[in-house]
Structures are given as C-alpha cells and as structure tokens.
Design an enzyme around this catalytic site. Structure first.
Site, PDB file in Angstrom:
ATOM      1  N   HIS A  79      -7.841  -5.257  -0.621  1.00  0.00           N
ATOM      2  CA  HIS A  79      -6.586  -4.519  -0.485  1.00  0.00           C
ATOM      3  C   HIS A  79      -5.734  -5.063   0.663  1.00  0.00           C
ATOM      4  O   HIS A  79      -4.500  -5.072   0.582  1.00  0.00           O
ATOM      5  CB  HIS A  79      -6.918  -3.042  -0.256  1.00  0.00           C
ATOM      6  CG  HIS A  79      -5.714  -2.155  -0.136  1.00  0.00           C
ATOM      7  ND1 HIS A  79      -4.851  -1.946  -1.189  1.00  0.00           N
ATOM      8  CD2 HIS A  79      -5.229  -1.426   0.895  1.00  0.00           C
ATOM      9  CE1 HIS A  79      -3.886  -1.120  -0.801  1.00  0.00           C
ATOM     10  NE2 HIS A  79      -4.093  -0.791   0.459  1.00  0.00           N
ATOM     11  N   ASP A  80      -6.387  -5.478   1.741  1.00  0.00           N
ATOM     12  CA  ASP A  80      -5.657  -5.917   2.934  1.00  0.00           C
ATOM     13  C   ASP A  80      -5.080  -7.324   2.819  1.00  0.00           C
ATOM     14  O   ASP A  80      -4.541  -7.850   3.803  1.00  0.00           O
ATOM     15  CB  ASP A  80      -6.579  -5.875   4.159  1.00  0.00           C
ATOM     16  CG  ASP A  80      -6.693  -4.458   4.717  1.00  0.00           C
ATOM     17  OD1 ASP A  80      -5.949  -3.583   4.245  1.00  0.00           O
ATOM     18  OD2 ASP A  80      -7.515  -4.243   5.612  1.00  0.00           O
ATOM     19  N   ARG A  91     -12.807   6.755   8.492  1.00  0.00           N
ATOM     20  CA  ARG A  91     -12.219   5.428   8.556  1.00  0.00           C
ATOM     21  C   ARG A  91     -13.210   4.354   8.117  1.00  0.00           C
ATOM     22  O   ARG A  91     -12.822   3.340   7.539  1.00  0.00           O
ATOM     23  CB  ARG A  91     -11.732   5.144   9.969  1.00  0.00           C
ATOM     24  CG  ARG A  91     -10.991   3.835  10.092  1.00  0.00           C
ATOM     25  CD  ARG A  91      -9.813   3.749   9.132  1.00  0.00           C
ATOM     26  NE  ARG A  91      -8.984   2.587   9.388  1.00  0.00           N
ATOM     27  CZ  ARG A  91      -7.790   2.387   8.844  1.00  0.00           C
ATOM     28  NH1 ARG A  91      -7.308   3.265   7.981  1.00  0.00           N
ATOM     29  NH2 ARG A  91      -7.097   1.322   9.113  1.00  0.00           N
ATOM     30  N   ASP A 126      -8.666  -6.095  -4.964  1.00  0.00           N
ATOM     31  CA  ASP A 126      -8.189  -4.811  -4.427  1.00  0.00           C
ATOM     32  C   ASP A 126      -8.810  -3.674  -5.231  1.00  0.00           C
ATOM     33  O   ASP A 126      -8.545  -3.523  -6.419  1.00  0.00           O
ATOM     34  CB  ASP A 126      -6.649  -4.785  -4.533  1.00  0.00           C
ATOM     35  CG  ASP A 126      -6.035  -3.546  -3.889  1.00  0.00           C
ATOM     36  OD1 ASP A 126      -6.776  -2.616  -3.522  1.00  0.00           O
ATOM     37  OD2 ASP A 126      -4.792  -3.519  -3.764  1.00  0.00           O
ATOM     38  N   SER A 169       0.855  -1.180   0.000  1.00  0.00           N
ATOM     39  CA  SER A 169       0.000   0.000   0.000  1.00  0.00           C
ATOM     40  C   SER A 169       0.905   1.249   0.000  1.00  0.00           C
ATOM     41  O   SER A 169       1.847   1.306  -0.791  1.00  0.00           O
ATOM     42  CB  SER A 169      -0.964  -0.039   1.187  1.00  0.00           C
ATOM     43  OG  SER A 169      -1.968   0.934   1.043  1.00  0.00           O
TER      44      SER A 169
END
Lengths: 373, 373
Positions: free
Chosen positions: A352-353, A231, A319, A158
């Site tokens: 993405h994680d 967030r 992602d 990232s």
C-alpha cells in the site's frame, strides 16, 4: 519571479498557515465546533490568473507538510517530497500546491486533542465523528480564502485519494484533473475489517477512558498501548509479504530469540502512538470506511456523471487495502461515466505504501497528466 | 469384520481414549509435568499386521476429534469429517486413524488450564512453552502404546502439517507416506508477525493476569477480550479477500450501520474465546513460529535426507499464512533431498482454511497417495 531556496534534493518551505473560522466549522453530520482553526501549507507561487493551483490531500497519518524542509536543520522533508518539488512530479516551478490539515487530524487544525474553550479541557470523546465530506469542505474553505475557484488538479493517495475522488463527485466543475493512488470509491471489506479491529484495540485499552484519556496520560511521552497495537496491525496491512520477506525474513535480533519483525513492529507502533492521537486515528479510519460513492450517489456512473477531468488512477499489485482489481473496477465505472481515465497498474513489492516509495514508476505519469491538464 | 455405525454422511465414533503417563511428560525444552494425561481418538480398525495406521495431526484450534459423531444427537461431526470416514479420502474401511491431542492443547490432554496436583490450582503461567517436537513425541508415545512401529501415513494441515513434516524429519523410517496441507517447514515472516500481534493482544488484556487468570475469570461464560481480539486477527489471516467480498462485501446488518463483517468477526472471536484457553493459544502459536527445519537441520535437504515416503504437499493460492510459493519452495528442497513429492497447487477463494472446505479438490489426491503407499 520567485526564487526557491533549494536545499540538496529538497527546498526550504514556508511555515504552516493558519485560518481561523470565528463562526466555527459545521460538520457534515450536523455538529458545529466553534471557534475552529484550519492549518494548511502552500508551496510555489500562485499564478496571477490562479490557474496553476494543485490541491494535495493528505492521508490518515501524515499532515499538511507535504514537501520541503522548514529550515536547514530540519531532519526530514515533508511526506511527499519525492513527488512535490522543483523539477519533481508536481513541479513547483509551475504549480502552486496547497495541502489542508483535515478537521480532526492532530497536525494543527482543531482536533479531538485541542482545548475546548467552553470547558477548558480537550474535546476528547465529544469531538464529532467526521466524514470525508468534511475534509473536502475544509479544503473548499481554504480555496475560497485563497481565491482559487478551480483546482488545476486534485491529488492524493490512500485516504487522500478518496478525498480527491470525493472532490470530483461533489464539485466536478472545480477539478481540472484528478490524481488518485492506492485508493477507491469505498474501502473494500478486508480494509474495513482491519480498521474495525484496530479501533477495538484502541477502545479495549482501559487507559483510553472512552476517549477522555488526556488527563490520565499527560505529557508528551504518554502512549496508549492500544493505539500502539492498532498501529502494528495497520502497519502490517501496509506491507507486502514479499517486502517483509526481503526486509526481515525469519531473522532474529543479534544474540536473542526475538524476531527482527517483532522489534520493528513494536518500534513503528511506538513511534506512531507517541505522536498521533487515538481519537483522531479511530475517527479518521471510520471516515474512510463510511465513504462509499456508490451508496451515496446510487452508482459510480452517477457519482462521476458531471466530471470530465483527465484522471490518473494508480494501483499497486501488492496493496492489500486497495487491491488493483478494485481500482480497475473504479476505472471501468469512471470510463463508462465518460471520464478520460488512465489506470496505471504498477507491479511492486512495496504494498500500500508504494506511493511513498516507487517515485520512478509514478512520477512520469503524474508529469504527463499535469502537462495535458 | 468391523461394522461401522453409519449416520447419514458421517458415522458414530468411539469416545476419546485416555493414556495416563504416571512418570509424566518430559518436554523438549527440559520441563517435566507429572502426572500427565494424553487424550487421543481412533477410528476404524487396526489390521492384524498393524500396517494400516494413519496418524492425523490436528492444528492449533481443533482437538483429537477428527471425524464422526459421538452419538446420534451430536450437533457436529469432527473437524475433518469431510476427509476421514467410510468411503472418504482417508477411508476407514481400509485405515485405522489415530489423532492425539497435543500436550498443551486444551482438548483433554494435560494443559495450562489443568489442575496442578502439587498446588491445587491450574498450571497457568507455569505450564511449559511447548514445541512441535512435543506434539510428535506425544504421538510417538501413543503409537508405542498401540504397538504401531510405523505409520502408513502421517497427515495434517496448518500446524498439523508442520507436525507431519517434523515426523518425516525426526523419524523418517516410521513414516510410510506424508500428507501436508497449507503448511511448510517454518512459518513465513508474515504469519510470525500476525501471531506475535495476537499474543500481544492476549497479554495486554489486564484480565489475563500474565497467564494466571483462572481464578479471576471463573465459570464457563468467562471470556478474555484480549483472546477474542487475537482470534479476530487470526480469523482474518485465515480468510481470503475474495471470500470476504463474496460473503460480506460492505453490507450492513439490517436496519443498522454495523458492517456485517464486524458482527461476524465479533461472533467468531467470542465463540473461540469462550471455548479455547488463552495460555494454550499463545503457546501453540509460539510453537508454530519456533519450528524451523532449516535452522534445526542446517538445510531442508538435510532434514529430509533419510525420508523416502511418497509425499503430497497441498497449497492454496489464497492462503496468506503459507503462500503457495513457500510450499513450492519446500517441494523443490524435498525433491532435491530425494523425496518423491507431488505438489498439488489449488486455486480457491477459501484461503488458509481451504483444507476444511475444498474436499472435492483435495480428496482424490489423498486417495491416490494412500493407494500407492
């Protein structure tokens, strides 16, 4: 020989290290903040010839605590403990790993929530809007301090992966190999848009007071609702639809009509907003968005013209922030520039994680790259 | 014979029609709002045997103005003018089209921003949280008023498509054929999560005053920043990454560092927040999220057990809200229930909003279905 203090699947690491820059830190855009503290961590042992140093660049939310536990009672290991450790992907039996808390991140280095000795108040809104170049510069300073003139490898995911790419472009002769996951040479427009929306959510919170909210919200329990909401938006972009279906579906919390996903997002947002700093968050995302190696060097071929390190690019098909097609495009450009690139395109529901989750899929390629380097 | 007033590619339509319910409208969850006005529009001519009536159900943001222009000077035609018109997909030379502004939508029918005659103030926070069943009921009332006992077809997209599915489940004998685009029998968890976040953004705006913001923000220029931000989030979920790349990429506004996508989203959010009502928005999205035919009927097979109308389901491969896989799943269940379903899976960069854009790809299937019906 160094004897690691193994602890189950992890190990006991050293506490964070502090480097005080009496003359301060000069930011890429010209601002000087002085004095300035850089916090970093190291793992493993530096070889006598200093040839085994691996720089790990951290992403937006985590800090320099990459791996290990500070003590036996430490609840959680570092954020990439599945990758960095004894016998792991970046094997500490062979490597000396360094991670520097980048300027402006709230995990130890001088940041917007640090006290400005000139005013006796937190820097807040006066803290510079930093750039990825500043992250690289802080790492270069620590390398110099440690006597490391060349990294065996620079690795990150990232925003950390973007820093690794910036290293290869800015200091090609100092990077032996490159490991870059879920990142590209610029954030595609979808990610830029989500970041901008997140920033507006923070700034729309009246309690944010344009960045000077530290007096207004004192105490460790203080939380900006705007940061919590930002967030929640950010967290959505890290997940894949498939993972959300599997994890929550349309299930409700027992005995209520509240969707489980609702309480999960509120909790994740709260956990973040009570521990992270809003000024750091909006500046860190802006730094990501402003990085654009094509714009900066004229082309990606020009950006990587002098870099020859073996390179591993990892993409994840779910992602949203850095789609596999974008990382494939980066891979093509780097190859045309003459860089030996391997693009590992992984299929996973983890979005993405995935770089924090799919270790069995990524560790072998990392080990192989480091063996070749 | 009816002679339409053609106007270029569109036509001159009649003004909205008003149906006053003196006894009020009883909402699905029990609340009564009285008196109650239902606004609707009609296009084309109802056949003597009333066999050519097509109900078009509108989505969250648009209103009952489906097609045509009110006058020669009207800047824009109705929202589905590419589908409904003379010689178009739903051909007004053959069909009588009805669209009802659903209860709670701010486009004419009694809504949260309407004056409550009992208090002399807008309903605001006291307006009921309505359900998709209420939309269907308002349409049933208008059908009864017009003497239409059975629709030749019920058509809709997004929330409109969900209403069409609810019609087939609640009143199977009154629906001759079903056209449902970019919609499913329940919103998948990703869409639910985005809706919940949007609602939190509206509710976090101090100027929203828990729904009673009409006094606090008088005048037509008033705008809730929370609603603008919620719409920016919503707008993101209607676009595809590919469309955003093509439309904006990482381009900046001339002479500035502002990303073009930033000014686009601000503009779209502002346009929406200055014309739409925040109470209507959060209630409309909640109605979408709460609809779940599986939960309501026990299974999708049970929901459609009595429905036998020819059905066209249209999915778009870049739709994040209603992914093609979800619509494929609906199609399988309906087929197992005995419904003759055609699932038209369209590949397009246009995301969720493709039903407003990709007419050449969807019109032929709509014409074919109506010819068969």
């Amino acid at each position: 020989m160094h004897v690691p203090h193994l602890l189950g699947d992890s190990f006991i690491c050293e506490p964070p290290k502090i480097l005080d820059l009496e003359g301060g830190f000069r930011f890429h855009h010209g601002d000087l903040v002085a004095p300035f503290t850089i916090v970093y961590e190291t793992y493993g042992e530096l070889a006598a010839d200093r040839s085994n140093a691996v720089l790990v660049c951290h992403a937006l939310s985590p800090g320099p605590h990459v791996a290990g536990r500070y003590s036996r009672d430490d609840a959680k290991p570092g954020w990439w403990d599945g990758m960095v450790g004894y016998g792991k992907g970046i094997d500490l039996a062979q490597h000396f790993v360094v991670c520097v808390n980048f300027p402006g991140s709230p995990w130890g280095s001088t940041a917007p929530n640090s006290m400005n000795p000139a005013t006796g108040r937190p820097y807040g809104s006066t803290y510079p809007w930093f750039a990825v170049e500043d992250m690289v510069e802080s790492q270069r300073i620590v390398a110099e301090h440690l006597g490391i003139s060349r990294w065996k490898a620079v690795a990150g995911s990232s925003l950390g992966g973007m820093q690794a790419l910036m290293w290869a472009a800015m200091h090609p002769e100092r990077v032996g190999a490159l490991i870059c996951m879920a990142a590209a040479a610029a954030v595609p427009v979808t990610g830029v848009a989500w970041h901008l929306i997140g920033r507006k959510l923070v700034e729309s919170d009246p309690a944010f007071h344009r960045g000077d909210y530290y007096d207004a919200a004192p105490g460790s329990d203080a939380m900006l609702r705007g940061l919590q909401l930002a967030r929640m938006v950010g967290h959505m972009t890290y997940l894949s639809g498939a993972a959300m279906e599997a994890k929550f579906g349309r299930r409700r919390r027992g005995g209520t009509r509240q969707f489980e996903v609702d309480s999960y997002l509120e909790y994740q947002g709260q956990k973040f907003a009570t521990t992270y700093d809003a000024n750091s968050y909006i500046r860190g995302q802006a730094a990501m968005d402003e990085m654009d190696l094509t714009e900066q060097f004229g082309s990606l071929e020009a950006a990587f013209a002098k870099f020859r390190g073996a390179t591993l690019l990892v993409s994840f098909d779910t992602d949203w922030l850095f789609p596999a097609t974008e990382i494939g495009r980066l891979s093509d450009h780097m190859r045309r520039a003459g860089v030996p690139v391997h693009h590992l395109a992984i299929s996973t529901p983890n979005g993405h994680d995935a770089f924090l989750l799919d270790y069995p899929l990524i560790v072998p390629a990392v080990r192989e790259l480091l063996e070749r380097a």
